[in-house]
Design an enzyme around this catalytic site. Structure first.
Site, short mmCIF file in Angstrom:
data_model
loop_
_atom_site.label_atom_id
_atom_site.label_comp_id
_atom_site.label_asym_id
_atom_site.label_seq_id
_atom_site.Cartn_x
_atom_site.Cartn_y
_atom_site.Cartn_z
N CYS A 15 10.56 110.60 8.95
CA CYS A 15 10.66 109.77 10.15
C CYS A 15 12.11 109.35 10.31
O CYS A 15 12.80 109.13 9.33
CB CYS A 15 9.77 108.54 10.03
N HIS B 194 3.33 122.46 -3.77
CA HIS B 194 2.10 122.79 -4.49
C HIS B 194 2.19 124.26 -4.89
O HIS B 194 2.52 125.10 -4.04
CB HIS B 194 0.87 122.56 -3.61
N SER C 265 8.94 109.05 4.47
CA SER C 265 7.62 109.68 4.35
C SER C 265 7.48 110.41 3.02
O SER C 265 7.43 109.79 1.99
CB SER C 265 7.27 110.59 5.52
#
Length: 125
Positions: A91, A76, A71
């Site tokens: 996953c 940020h 994934s």
């Protein structure tokens, strides 16, 4: 089915959070954040496919992300507020998203952390 009813056929775990009171210098350091996200990928036991980043203006924040076979991991930053958000979504039973999240937190050294967990798995009756 939500809430873990039935057999889990797809394993998806998402840990994400808000980091307050981080050192603005590290939040502006693109090279350091790329190194951190690469190491977090190893710690998560995920397979790194691609790393990218984007700077918002000359003194602005950054988005740094790793696309992994399982994934993604993203950071940020808003250095002007000493604030960062972190997402680690993986996953598969072989991955450890919490270990990767904790590693990133240890490197950004926030004064306060809000962490959340989402079960993104699929269950079958």
């Amino acid at each position: 089915m939500a809430g873990g009813v039935g057999a889990r056929v797809v394993v998806g775990r998402h840990i994400y959070g808000n980091l307050y009171g981080c050192d603005p210098q590290i939040l502006r350091d693109e090279s350091a954040l790329i190194t951190i996200i690469k190491e977090a990928t190893k710690i998560a036991n995920a397979m790194l496919l691609s790393v990218g980043s984007y700077r918002f203006g000359p003194n602005g924040g950054l988005t740094v992300f790793a696309i992994v076979a399982e994934s993604h991991i993203s950071i940020h930053t808003w250095p002007e507020y000493g604030f960062a958000t972190v997402d680690v979504y993986t996953c598969g039973d072989h991955t450890d998203p919490k270990a990767a999240f904790d590693y990133i937190v240890s490197k950004l050294k926030p004064q306060k952390v809000e962490a959340f967990f989402g079960d993104r798995s699929m269950y079958k009756e």
